[in-house]
Design a protein around this motif. Structure first.
Motif, PDB file in Angstrom:
ATOM      1  N   ASN A 161       0.797  -1.233   0.000  1.00 15.91           N
ATOM      2  CA  ASN A 161       0.000   0.000   0.000  1.00 15.91           C
ATOM      3  C   ASN A 161       0.832   1.287   0.000  1.00 15.91           C
ATOM      4  O   ASN A 161       0.289   2.376   0.180  1.00 15.91           O
ATOM      5  CB  ASN A 161      -1.005   0.023   1.165  1.00 15.91           C
ATOM      6  N   ILE A 190       2.303   3.572  -2.337  1.00 16.75           N
ATOM      7  CA  ILE A 190       2.297   3.898  -3.766  1.00 16.75           C
ATOM      8  C   ILE A 190       3.595   4.594  -4.174  1.00 16.75           C
ATOM      9  O   ILE A 190       4.146   4.318  -5.250  1.00 16.75           O
ATOM     10  CB  ILE A 190       1.070   4.770  -4.116  1.00 16.75           C
ATOM     11  N   GLU A 218       6.184   3.434  -7.124  1.00 15.89           N
ATOM     12  CA  GLU A 218       6.617   4.301  -8.223  1.00 15.89           C
ATOM     13  C   GLU A 218       8.136   4.373  -8.311  1.00 15.89           C
ATOM     14  O   GLU A 218       8.709   4.414  -9.405  1.00 15.89           O
ATOM     15  CB  GLU A 218       6.031   5.699  -8.032  1.00 15.89           C
ATOM     16  N   ASP A 243      -4.983  -1.956  -0.379  1.00 22.21           N
ATOM     17  CA  ASP A 243      -5.897  -0.836  -0.592  1.00 22.21           C
ATOM     18  C   ASP A 243      -6.290  -0.766  -2.061  1.00 22.21           C
ATOM     19  O   ASP A 243      -5.482  -1.084  -2.942  1.00 22.21           O
ATOM     20  CB  ASP A 243      -5.235   0.498  -0.221  1.00 22.21           C
ATOM     21  N   GLN A 244      -7.502  -0.293  -2.334  1.00 19.96           N
ATOM     22  CA  GLN A 244      -7.927  -0.145  -3.727  1.00 19.96           C
ATOM     23  C   GLN A 244      -7.053   0.866  -4.463  1.00 19.96           C
ATOM     24  O   GLN A 244      -6.742   0.682  -5.642  1.00 19.96           O
ATOM     25  CB  GLN A 244      -9.392   0.268  -3.796  1.00 19.96           C
ATOM     26  N   GLU A 245      -6.627   1.928  -3.764  1.00 22.64           N
ATOM     27  CA  GLU A 245      -5.781   2.942  -4.397  1.00 22.64           C
ATOM     28  C   GLU A 245      -4.452   2.339  -4.848  1.00 22.64           C
ATOM     29  O   GLU A 245      -3.931   2.678  -5.916  1.00 22.64           O
ATOM     30  CB  GLU A 245      -5.530   4.103  -3.420  1.00 22.64           C
ATOM     31  N   PHE A 246      -3.917   1.454  -4.028  1.00 27.17           N
ATOM     32  CA  PHE A 246      -2.659   0.793  -4.381  1.00 27.17           C
ATOM     33  C   PHE A 246      -2.872  -0.129  -5.582  1.00 27.17           C
ATOM     34  O   PHE A 246      -2.040  -0.188  -6.491  1.00 27.17           O
ATOM     35  CB  PHE A 246      -2.125   0.003  -3.185  1.00 27.17           C
ATOM     36  N   ASP A 284      -5.084   0.217  -7.946  1.00 23.73           N
ATOM     37  CA  ASP A 284      -5.233   1.058  -9.135  1.00 23.73           C
ATOM     38  C   ASP A 284      -3.876   1.559  -9.623  1.00 23.73           C
ATOM     39  O   ASP A 284      -3.595   1.577 -10.833  1.00 23.73           O
ATOM     40  CB  ASP A 284      -6.141   2.251  -8.831  1.00 23.73           C
ATOM     41  N   ALA A 285      -3.026   1.957  -8.679  1.00 25.07           N
ATOM     42  CA  ALA A 285      -1.686   2.434  -9.042  1.00 25.07           C
ATOM     43  C   ALA A 285      -0.847   1.300  -9.619  1.00 25.07           C
ATOM     44  O   ALA A 285      -0.093   1.495 -10.584  1.00 25.07           O
ATOM     45  CB  ALA A 285      -0.994   3.025  -7.814  1.00 25.07           C
ATOM     46  N   LYS A 343      -1.778   0.791 -13.263  1.00 31.21           N
ATOM     47  CA  LYS A 343      -1.276   1.866 -14.123  1.00 31.21           C
ATOM     48  C   LYS A 343       0.229   1.781 -14.317  1.00 31.21           C
ATOM     49  O   LYS A 343       0.749   1.972 -15.431  1.00 31.21           O
ATOM     50  CB  LYS A 343      -1.649   3.227 -13.530  1.00 31.21           C
ATOM     51  N   TRP A 392     -10.520  -6.597  -6.589  1.00 25.87           N
ATOM     52  CA  TRP A 392      -9.720  -5.370  -6.679  1.00 25.87           C
ATOM     53  C   TRP A 392      -9.677  -4.829  -8.106  1.00 25.87           C
ATOM     54  O   TRP A 392      -8.968  -3.865  -8.389  1.00 25.87           O
ATOM     55  CB  TRP A 392      -8.302  -5.631  -6.165  1.00 25.87           C
TER      56      TRP A 392
END
Length: 389
Positions: free
Chosen positions: A156, A158, A162, A187-190, A192-193, A196, A226
Motif C-alpha cells: 500500500n 504507492i 513508483e 488498498d484499492q488505491e494501491f 489502481d496504481a 497503471k 480489486w
C-alpha cells in the motif's frame, strides 16, 4: 518419542487420525473445530464425498504416465480455470512454491528482464527462487546469497512502488491479501496504481493466489475484487482440497515463452491430482457456494468485531470472505494454544495475529461455536492483562 524427521516444523501436540467437514478427530477421539483447514487447503472440508469419489474412480484407472502423454484430466481442469479467470494457459505443478517458481521463470523469459518487485511481509515459498521473492528476513536467514534482482516495498506504499518499478522491471509480484504476513489487505488505491504502473512500464503483474484463490475470499480468485487483471497468477492449496497440486495461469501473450523444454514437472498435473481438482472446481465455482462464503465471512467478522470491541488487547479484526485475522497488541501464541485446548484450531499470522481459515463448507452453528471459544479465550486473556497492568 524419538523421530526420524528433520525438525523443520514446531509440531502441535495433536496427532490427527480422521476428519469430516470442519471437524478433525485425534487418536484419542477428541474432536476439534478445524479453522485451519490445512492452512487454507481443505476448502471443502475433510474427506469431501465428491472429491473422494472422483479420486477413487481415477485410482482404479491410471495413476501416472508422464507429461509426454495427452491427459484428458489436465485439459478439463485447465479449461475450467481459464473459463473462470482472465488467464488463457495453465502449467500444473505440485505446490504453491513450484507454481511461483514457474511464474518467476516465465516472467524473466518472456520479458528478457530479471528485476522483480515484491512486497515486505509477503510469502511466496521456500525454494531458492521463491524465498528470494519473499520479503521476510526470517525466511532468508542462514541460506547465503539469494537469487538476484528482487526489490521489496511495503504493501500500500504507492510512492515506493513508483520508485521501485523501472524500464528494467520484469514483473511486480503481489498477494492482494497477505496471509502469512498478517491477513493484510491491499488498498484499492494501491491496486489502481499497480495496474497503471505495470501498464506504463510494460512489466508483468503476477498475483500469488495460493492462499486466497479457489473461493477463499468469496470469489473464484481474490484479484477479481480489486479490479485487477494479472498477466500471471498462481494457485495451489485449495485447488486439490488436500491432494498436492499447484497451477500457474498466464495470458495468451506469454504462451511462446514456455514452449517445449522450457519448464517441466514429473508429477505436475498427474491424473489423481486432476481428478481431485476437477471435483473441487465443480463445487467451489458454483455461484451459490461463493455467495455463501461471502455471507458467512461477513457475518463472522461482524460478530467478532461486536464481541471483541471492548477488549484492550484487540487492535483490529480484518479480512475478506473466510480469511480473517484478529490483530492483537500482544503475542497470540498462548491464546492459540488455549483455543486448541478448548477444541478450536486456529493459526498465527506473524506473532500478533490470530488467523482464521475455516473450510468454505463450515456451518453457521460451527462458526457460532468457534466464536464462543475465541471470545472466551480473548476475554480471559484481556482480563489477566488488566489485572497485571
Amino acid at each position: 518419542m524419538m523421530s526420524a524427521l528433520f525438525p523443520t516444523y514446531a509440531k502441535w501436540e495433536i496427532q490427527a487420525e480422521k476428519g469430516s467437514g470442519a471437524v478433525l478427530t485425534d487418536v484419542d477421539g477428541k474432536e476439534y473445530l478445524d479453522f485451519v483447514a490445512g492452512i487454507a487447503v481443505c476448502n471443502l472440508g475433510h474427506c469431501h464425498p465428491k472429491v473422494l469419489a472422483s479420486v477413487e474412480k481415477q485410482l482404479e484407472k491410471l495413476w501416472h504416465v508422464s507429461n509426454l502423454f495427452q491427459l484428458e484430466g489436465q485439459e478439463k481442469v485447465a479449461q475450467m480455470l481459464v473459463d473462470h479467470s482472465v488467464g488463457d494457459y495453465v502449467f500444473f505443478s505440485n505446490s504453491g512454491a513450484e507454481a511461483n517458481e514457474a511464474a518467476i521463470k516465465l516472467a524473466r523469459k518472456a520479458t528478457g528482464k530479471h528485476h522483480i518487485v515484491t512486497l515486505n511481509q509477503s510469502f511466496h515459498g521456500r525454494t531458492l527462487g521463491t524465498m528470494a521473492a519473499t520479503g521476510q528476513e526470517k525466511i532468508h536467514a542462514g541460506f547465503g546469497p539469494l537469487l538476484q534482482e528482487f526489490t521489496y516495498i511495503d504493501l500500500n506504499d504507492i510512492h515506493a512502488l513508483e520508485e521501485a518499478v523501472t524500464n528494467e522491471t520484469a514483473a511486480v509480484m503481489v498477494e492482494v491479501v497477505q496471509g502469512e504476513g498478517g491477513v493484510c489487505l491491499m488498498d484499492q488505491e494501491f491496486a489502481d496504481a499497480l495496474k497503471k504502473i505495470c501498464e506504463a512500464y510494460g512489466c508483468l503483474l503476477i498475483i500469488d493466489e495460493v492462499q486466497t484463490g479457489i473461493g477463499r475470499t468469496g470469489t473464484a480468485f481474490a484479484y477479481e475484487q480489486w479490479g485487477l487483471s494479472p498477466d500471471i497468477f498462481t494457485l495451489a492449496k485449495g485447488l486439490g482440497n488436500g491432494f498436492p497440486v499447484g497451477a500457474m495461469v498466464g495470458k495468451a501473450s506469454l504462451k511462446d515463452a514456455f514452449g517445449p523444454g522450457s519448464h517441466g514437472s514429473t508429477f505436475g498435473g498427474n491424473p489423481l491430482a486432476m481428478a481431485a481438482a476437477e471435483a473441487v472446481l465443480t463445487e467451489v465455482f458454483a455461484a451459490d457456494m461463493l455467495k455463501a462464503v461471502s455471507a458467512k465471512g461477513d457475518w463472522f467478522m461482524k460478530k467478532l468485531e461486536q464481541h471483541l470491541a471492548s477488549l484492550s488487547i484487540v487492535k483490529e479484526v480484518r479480512g475478506i470472505g473466510l480469511m480473517i485475522g484478529i490483530a492483537c497488541e500482544i503475542e497470540v501464541a498462548p491464546m492459540i494454544k488455549a483455543c486448541r485446548e478448548g477444541g478450536l484450531l486456529v493459526l498465527p499470522a506473524g506473532p500478533n495475529v490470530i488467523r482464521i481459515l475455516p473450510p468454505l463448507v463450515v456451518t453457521e452453528q460451527q462458526i457460532e461455536s468457534a466464536l464462543a471459544i475465541l471470545v472466551e479465550v480473548l476475554t480471559k486473556t484481556d482480563n489477566k492483562q488488566q489485572i497485571h497492568a
